[in-house]
Design a protein around this motif. Structure first.
Motif, PDB file in Angstrom:
ATOM      1  N   ARG A  39      48.082  83.553  18.269  1.00 10.42           N
ATOM      2  CA  ARG A  39      48.451  84.104  19.867  1.00 10.42           C
ATOM      3  C   ARG A  39      49.497  84.652  19.852  1.00 10.42           C
ATOM      4  NH1 ARG A  39      47.839  87.298  21.195  1.00 10.42           N
ATOM      5  NH2 ARG A  39      47.497  88.182  23.809  1.00 10.42           N
ATOM      6  N   PHE A  40      50.438  83.524  19.778  1.00 12.48           N
ATOM      7  CA  PHE A  40      52.738  84.028  20.041  1.00 12.48           C
ATOM      8  C   PHE A  40      52.664  84.904  19.248  1.00 12.48           C
ATOM      9  CE2 PHE A  40      56.299  82.592  18.704  1.00 12.48           C
ATOM     10  CZ  PHE A  40      57.340  83.271  20.095  1.00 12.48           C
ATOM     11  N   HIS A  41      52.428  84.397  17.586  1.00 12.71           N
ATOM     12  CA  HIS A  41      53.072  86.148  16.767  1.00 12.71           C
ATOM     13  C   HIS A  41      52.349  86.908  17.001  1.00 12.71           C
ATOM     14  CE1 HIS A  41      55.215  82.677  15.251  1.00 12.71           C
ATOM     15  NE2 HIS A  41      54.573  81.677  14.739  1.00 12.71           N
ATOM     16  N   GLN A  42      51.298  87.135  17.541  1.00  9.77           N
ATOM     17  CA  GLN A  42      49.902  88.316  17.833  1.00  9.77           C
ATOM     18  C   GLN A  42      50.970  88.614  19.439  1.00  9.77           C
ATOM     19  OE1 GLN A  42      46.150  88.311  17.204  1.00  9.77           O
ATOM     20  NE2 GLN A  42      46.113  89.573  16.298  1.00  9.77           N
TER      21      GLN A  42
ATOM     22  N   VAL B  32      52.756  72.123  17.780  1.00  8.99           N
ATOM     23  CA  VAL B  32      50.716  71.975  18.804  1.00  8.99           C
ATOM     24  C   VAL B  32      51.798  72.740  20.845  1.00  8.99           C
ATOM     25  CG1 VAL B  32      48.592  71.660  19.979  1.00  8.99           C
ATOM     26  CG2 VAL B  32      49.495  71.692  17.693  1.00  8.99           C
ATOM     27  N   PHE B  33      52.222  71.614  21.033  1.00 10.34           N
ATOM     28  CA  PHE B  33      52.356  71.620  22.234  1.00 10.34           C
ATOM     29  C   PHE B  33      53.765  72.690  22.637  1.00 10.34           C
ATOM     30  CE2 PHE B  33      50.730  67.198  23.286  1.00 10.34           C
ATOM     31  CZ  PHE B  33      49.955  67.462  24.629  1.00 10.34           C
ATOM     32  N   PHE B  34      54.803  72.729  21.607  1.00 13.59           N
ATOM     33  CA  PHE B  34      55.808  73.438  21.825  1.00 13.59           C
ATOM     34  C   PHE B  34      55.332  75.012  21.761  1.00 13.59           C
ATOM     35  CE2 PHE B  34      58.640  76.432  19.420  1.00 13.59           C
ATOM     36  CZ  PHE B  34      60.071  76.532  20.344  1.00 13.59           C
ATOM     37  N   TYR B  35      54.202  75.630  20.669  1.00 16.90           N
ATOM     38  CA  TYR B  35      53.370  76.974  20.675  1.00 16.90           C
ATOM     39  C   TYR B  35      52.507  76.608  22.441  1.00 16.90           C
ATOM     40  CZ  TYR B  35      53.604  78.800  16.212  1.00 16.90           C
ATOM     41  OH  TYR B  35      53.862  78.981  15.069  1.00 16.90           O
ATOM     42  N   GLY B  36      52.208  75.740  22.778  1.00 16.84           N
ATOM     43  CA  GLY B  36      51.113  75.894  23.742  1.00 16.84           C
ATOM     44  C   GLY B  36      51.758  76.300  25.370  1.00 16.84           C
ATOM     45  N   TYR B  37      53.642  75.669  25.210  1.00 23.31           N
ATOM     46  CA  TYR B  37      54.702  76.423  26.114  1.00 23.31           C
ATOM     47  C   TYR B  37      54.882  78.385  25.910  1.00 23.31           C
ATOM     48  CZ  TYR B  37      59.564  77.084  28.043  1.00 23.31           C
ATOM     49  OH  TYR B  37      60.233  77.324  28.678  1.00 23.31           O
ATOM     50  N   LEU B  38      55.576  78.420  24.214  1.00 24.60           N
ATOM     51  CA  LEU B  38      55.439  79.090  24.808  1.00 24.60           C
ATOM     52  C   LEU B  38      54.273  80.606  24.907  1.00 24.60           C
ATOM     53  CD1 LEU B  38      57.078  79.070  20.564  1.00 24.60           C
ATOM     54  CD2 LEU B  38      57.982  79.781  23.853  1.00 24.60           C
ATOM     55  N   VAL B  39      53.037  80.241  24.624  1.00 24.25           N
ATOM     56  CA  VAL B  39      51.653  81.017  24.529  1.00 24.25           C
ATOM     57  C   VAL B  39      51.608  81.454  26.068  1.00 24.25           C
ATOM     58  CG1 VAL B  39      49.622  81.001  24.921  1.00 24.25           C
ATOM     59  CG2 VAL B  39      50.117  80.402  22.550  1.00 24.25           C
ATOM     60  N   LYS B  40      52.075  79.839  26.919  1.00 19.53           N
ATOM     61  CA  LYS B  40      52.056  80.260  28.271  1.00 19.53           C
ATOM     62  C   LYS B  40      53.471  81.230  28.774  1.00 19.53           C
ATOM     63  CE  LYS B  40      51.457  77.227  32.155  1.00 19.53           C
ATOM     64  NZ  LYS B  40      51.750  75.965  32.795  1.00 19.53           N
ATOM     65  N   LYS B  41      54.469  81.126  28.441  1.00 18.52           N
ATOM     66  CA  LYS B  41      55.451  82.018  28.795  1.00 18.52           C
ATOM     67  C   LYS B  41      55.357  83.436  28.495  1.00 18.52           C
ATOM     68  CE  LYS B  41      60.539  81.641  29.405  1.00 18.52           C
ATOM     69  NZ  LYS B  41      61.505  80.739  29.369  1.00 18.52           N
TER      70      LYS B  41
END
Lengths: 420, 124
Positions: A14-17, A62-71
Motif C-alpha cells: 500500500r505504501f509503495h503503491q 510492520v509498525f514503521f510501514y503502518g506509520y508511513l501508510v497513515k502519513k
C-alpha cells in the motif's frame, strides 16, 4: 511469523503503491511487491549479520510501514469489482504460465538450484550456523554468489517450518509472473502486450529455465523492471528512488547484475543529471544497497572462482581469433536452435520500423552493451571456453530475452498503424 | 457472455495451479530416493561440523544432493572425518569406492528406490 509477513506485505504494498504514481496499477503492484521482497531480503540478512532476532525486526518494520501508510497513503478496502476483459486475459496468461511452469518444475530444481541456491538457503535458515556455507570444503557451491534468492527461501522456511521443497518452487514462479505482467501492461496498446507474453508462454526453453529454481529468471525480471523504469524515467523522475533500489539489487541476485547496474546506472545518471535532487535520491537509494553488497563481498565471501583463476594474459585471449570463431559459432547455433523467434521478429522489424524513438535509444544501447559485455567475459574466461559456453550461454540470453521482447514491442507499439 | 467464460476459465486455472502445487513436492524424481534415504538417518548424524562423503558413483549430482539434504552440516567430499555418509546408487554401474574397502564400519542404513544411504563410523 506468517501474520507478520502478511501484514508487512499488505502495508508495504500500500505504501509503495502510493509512492509509485504514474504507472499502470498492475505494474505498480509488481514493483511494490518486489520492493517489499528487496527490503525483506536485506532485513533478514542484516539480522543474520548482527545476530538480531528477525521476528523483532519484522515487528519494527510492520509498525514503521503502518506509520508511513497513515502519513503518506490512505488505506481503505475497496468494493469488489468485476475486472475488465484485458485484466481477465492477463490473469488467464498468468494462470497458463503457472500451469506450464509446474509441468517443468521438479522438487529442489535443476543442478544449480541443488548445488547453489537452495543449498545456500538451507545454510541461511540455520541461524548462526549460516557462515558454515563459506567453508573451503564447499567451494564448488560458489559461496561468493549473492543471497537474494536464498534469503527469500530461508525467510519462507522460517514462516512455514519443515524446509519443504514446495517453497523454492512457489517462489520461483514470482519472477515469471512478474515478467509477463510487465510485458502485458507496459504497452500503451494493451493488445500488443499479449504478443510478447504468448511468445514466452510457448517458449519451452524459457519456461524450463524459469522452472529450474535458479536465480537467472530473477535477474531477467529485475533487468526488465530496470529497463522499463529507464524508459519511464524521463516522464516520471520521481521514480529515481525505485530505479536506484531495483538496479542496485541486480548485484544482489547474481554477479552478472553488476554489469547491468553499471550500464543502466550510467544511463540513469545521464537522464537525471539536469535534475540534481532526483539524481541525489537515485544515488542514495542505489548507494545504500551497493555499500551493503560490497561489505558482503569484502567481509564474508571468498574470491569469485573466475577472478581467482584469472591468471594468463587477458590480452593474449583477446587477440586469439580462434576464441572469436568459437564464440560466434556457438552463439549462432544457439540462437538458431533455441531463439528462432528472434529471426522472424527481426525481419518484421526491418520492414515496419521507420524511425527509432529517442526514449528507446539508450535503453536499447544498455541491452546491446550488456550482451557485448557478456560475450567479452567469455573471451577472457579462465575456464574452457566450449564448456563455459555450453553451461551458461543460454542462461545469459535468458537474462536478456524478456527485455529484448519489451524493447521490440515498445518499438512496434510506436508503429502500430502498420500492424493493426 | 464471453467475460463470464473468461472468469470461469481464470477460476479453473487458479484451482489447478493451487492443486498442482500441493502435489508437486511428492513428484518421484531421482533426488527423492536420496532425500528419503538420508532423512531416515538424519537424526543419527552430528548436528554441527563436517561429515565425510563417499559413494560408489562418479556422479557429482549425488554429492550435491547429499550436501543439500544435510546442510548446515558440511559434507566434505572424500574427507577424513570420523562420521561418513556413503551413498550407494544401485542404478549406476560405477565403482568409485567400495563400502567394504573403506576403514569404517556400518552403523545404520536406509534404502529408498535405487539409493541406499549408509552411515559409517571410523574403525578404532
Amino acid at each position: 511469523m506468517i501474520i507478520l509477513i502478511s501484514l508487512f506485505f499488505v502495508l508495504g504494498i500500500r505504501f509503495h503503491q502510493a509512492r509509485i504514481q504514474g504507472l499502470p496499477t498492475a505494474i505498480s503492484l509488481v514493483l511494490a511487491s518486489t520492493l517489499n521482497l528487496v527490503i525483506l531480503s536485506w532485513s533478514f540478512i542484516l539480522c543474520l549479520w548482527l545476530s538480531f532476532d528477525f521476528k523483532i525486526a519484522l515487528i519494527i518494520l510492520v509498525f514503521f510501514y503502518g506509520y508511513l501508510v497513515k502519513k503518506y497513503a490512505t488505506f481503505k478496502l475497496t468494493s469488489l469489482k468485476i475486472p475488465s476483459t484485458m485484466s481477465l486475459l492477463a490473469c488467464a496468461i498468468l494462470g497458463l504460465a503457472a500451469i506450464f511452469y509446474q509441468k517443468s518444475s521438479i522438487p529442489w530444481g535443476g543442478w544449480d538450484a541443488v548445488a547453489i541456491w537452495n543449498q545456500h538457503a538451507k545454510f541461511l535458515s540455520a541461524g548462526p550456523q549460516w557462515i558454515a556455507m563459506f567453508d573451503p570444503a564447499l567451494s564448488s557451491s560458489h559461496p561468493d554468489y549473492p543471497l537474494f534468492l536464498p534469503s527469500l527461501i530461508a525467510i519462507a522456511w522460517q514462516a512455514f517450518p519443515g524446509l519443504s521443497n514446495a517453497v523454492p518452487m512457489i517462489l520461483g514462479l514470482f519472477p515469471l509472473l512478474g515478467i509477463l505482467t510487465i510485458l502485458f501492461f507496459s504497452m500503451p496498446q494493451k493488445a500488443i502486450g499479449i504478443i510478447p507474453c504468448v511468445i514466452l508462454l510457448v517458449d519451452k526453453a524459457f519456461i524450463d529455465q524459469a522452472a529450474s529454481q535458479y536465480a537467472d529468471t530473477w535477474l531477467a525480471f529485475f533487468i526488465l523492471m530496470g529497463l522499463y523504469l529507464l524508459v519511464e524515467l524521463p516522464k516520471n523522475k520521481h521514480l529515481a528512488w525505485v530505479i536506484g533500489l531495483i538496479l542496485a539489487n541486480c548485484c544482489w541476485i547474481k554477479n552478472e547484475g553488476f554489469i547491468f547496474f553499471i550500464l543502466a546506472g550510467a544511463t540513469t545518471v545521464y537522464y537525471l543529471f539536469p535534475h540534481k535532487k532526483n539524481l541525489l535520491v537515485f544515488m542514495a537509494s542505489a548507494g545504500i544497497l551497493l555499500l551493503l553488497i560490497l561489505f558482503y563481498k569484502i567481509h564474508w565471501t571468498p574470491a569469485n572462482d573466475m577472478a581467482a583463476e584469472m591468471k594468463g594474459s587477458i590480452w593474449q585471449k583477446l587477440k586469439s581469433q580462434e576464441r572469436y570463431f568459437t564464440l560466434f559459432d556457438f552463439a549462432k547455433k544457439s540462437m538458431l536452435a533455441e531463439y528462432q523467434m528472434l529471426i522472424p521478429l527481426a525481419l518484421i522489424g526491418l520492414f515496419i520500423v521507420k524511425s527509432f524513438p529517442k526514449s528507446l535509444l539508450l535503453p536499447s544501447l544498455v541491452i546491446i552493451l550488456l550482451f557485448l559485455a557478456y560475450m567479452g567475459i567469455y573471451l577472457i574466461t579462465p575456464k574452457d571456453l566450449s564448456w563455459h559456453l555450453s553451461t551458461s550461454f543460454f542462461r545469459l540470453i535468458h537474462h536478456l530475452y524478456p527485455s529484448i521482447l519489451f524493447l521490440y514491442f515498445c518499438l512496434m507499439d510506436q508503429h502500430k498503424k502498420y500492424l493493426i | 457472455m464471453s467475460k463470464k467464460i473468461l472468469i470461469l476459465f481464470v477460476a479453473l486455472l487458479i484451482f489447478f495451479v493451487i492443486r498442482n502445487f500441493t502435489r508437486l513436492p511428492q513428484k518421484d524424481i531421482p533426488t527423492l530416493a536420496i532425500e528419503k534415504s538420508i532423512q531416515a538417518l538424519k537424526n543419527k548424524l552430528p548436528t554441527k561440523g563436517h561429515i565425510a562423503y563417499y559413494s560408489n558413483s562418479y556422479d557429482d549430482g549425488l554429492y550435491f544432493t547429499a550436501q543439500l539434504m544435510l546442510s548446515p552440516l558440511i559434507v566434505s567430499k572424500f574427507g577424513l572425518q570420523d562420521s561418513v555418509i556413503f551413498l550407494f546408487d544401485g542404478s549406476k554401474k560405477d565403482s568409485l569406492f567400495s563400502l567394504k574397502k573403506l576403514p569404517y564400519r556400518v552403523i545404520d542404513s536406509a534404502q529408498h528406490g535405487d539409493v541406499t544411504t549408509y552411515l559409517l563410523l571410523r574403525n578404532k
